[in-house]
Design an enzyme around this catalytic site. Structure first.
Site, PDB file in Angstrom:
ATOM      1  N   ARG A  47       0.509   4.231   0.338  1.00  0.00           N
ATOM      2  CA  ARG A  47       0.191   5.275   1.311  1.00  0.00           C
ATOM      3  C   ARG A  47       0.669   4.936   2.719  1.00  0.00           C
ATOM      4  O   ARG A  47       0.616   5.773   3.611  1.00  0.00           O
ATOM      5  CB  ARG A  47      -1.311   5.540   1.321  1.00  0.00           C
ATOM      6  CG  ARG A  47      -1.820   6.084  -0.021  1.00  0.00           C
ATOM      7  CD  ARG A  47      -3.279   6.403   0.008  1.00  0.00           C
ATOM      8  NE  ARG A  47      -3.539   7.425   1.015  1.00  0.00           N
ATOM      9  CZ  ARG A  47      -4.712   7.607   1.594  1.00  0.00           C
ATOM     10  NH1 ARG A  47      -5.735   6.845   1.286  1.00  0.00           N
ATOM     11  NH2 ARG A  47      -4.871   8.554   2.494  1.00  0.00           N
ATOM     12  N   CYS A  48       1.139   3.709   2.920  1.00  0.00           N
ATOM     13  CA  CYS A  48       1.566   3.234   4.246  1.00  0.00           C
ATOM     14  C   CYS A  48       3.091   3.368   4.376  1.00  0.00           C
ATOM     15  O   CYS A  48       3.837   2.839   3.553  1.00  0.00           O
ATOM     16  CB  CYS A  48       1.157   1.770   4.406  1.00  0.00           C
ATOM     17  SG  CYS A  48       1.841   0.975   5.869  1.00  0.00           S
ATOM     18  N   SER A  49       3.530   4.052   5.423  1.00  0.00           N
ATOM     19  CA  SER A  49       4.970   4.270   5.601  1.00  0.00           C
ATOM     20  C   SER A  49       5.715   2.949   5.806  1.00  0.00           C
ATOM     21  O   SER A  49       6.814   2.772   5.271  1.00  0.00           O
ATOM     22  CB  SER A  49       5.239   5.227   6.760  1.00  0.00           C
ATOM     23  OG  SER A  49       4.801   4.670   7.986  1.00  0.00           O
ATOM     24  N   ASN A 109       0.884  -1.163   0.000  1.00  0.00           N
ATOM     25  CA  ASN A 109       0.000   0.000   0.000  1.00  0.00           C
ATOM     26  C   ASN A 109       0.925   1.216   0.000  1.00  0.00           C
ATOM     27  O   ASN A 109       1.553   1.520   1.013  1.00  0.00           O
ATOM     28  CB  ASN A 109      -0.889   0.007   1.244  1.00  0.00           C
ATOM     29  CG  ASN A 109      -1.763   1.249   1.329  1.00  0.00           C
ATOM     30  OD1 ASN A 109      -1.599   2.194   0.571  1.00  0.00           O
ATOM     31  ND2 ASN A 109      -2.678   1.261   2.267  1.00  0.00           N
TER      32      ASN A 109
END
Length: 118
Positions: free
Chosen positions: A14-16, A12
């Protein structure tokens, strides 16, 4: 994904932690197959394969603190098949990232967790 030496990451962007895990793989010269699992959600058989490779139950790979988990009325006490069905219908409930290689899998939290299967 068949058992092979290929490396796959359920990613994903958007996930750090997902970005950090992907960077960790790339720093080691590994170009993984990137599965954008939110758009290309796994089917129930694939989730079962991942659970087996992780050695975990369905509740152990779910984002139980996510509002959607509560909104759907889910509970960690539900049977695995019910939780797997929820993950198939709502892939955002799956903890991320998951890295798979040679029939093994790890959740990249922290990203270094994946190193022992590479």
């Amino acid at each position: 994904m068949a058992v092979s030496d290929a490396v796959e990451i359920w990613h994903n962007p958007r996930c750090s932690k997902s970005r950090q895990t992907l960077a960790l793989l790339e720093e080691r010269g590994i170009t993984p197959e990137i599965r954008l699992y939110l758009q290309d959600g796994p089917d129930a058989a694939t989730v079962q394969d991942v659970l087996k490779a992780l050695g975990k139950s369905a509740s152990e790979i779910m984002r139980t603190k996510d509002a959607l988990f509560k909104d759907l009325g889910l509970s960690s006490d539900l049977p695995d098949d019910a939780l797997i069905a929820a993950m198939v219908a709502n892939p955002g409930l799956i903890e991320r990232p998951i890295v798979r290689k040679s029939g093994q899998a790890r959740i990249g939290r922290p990203p270094e967790n994946v190193l022992d299967i590479l």
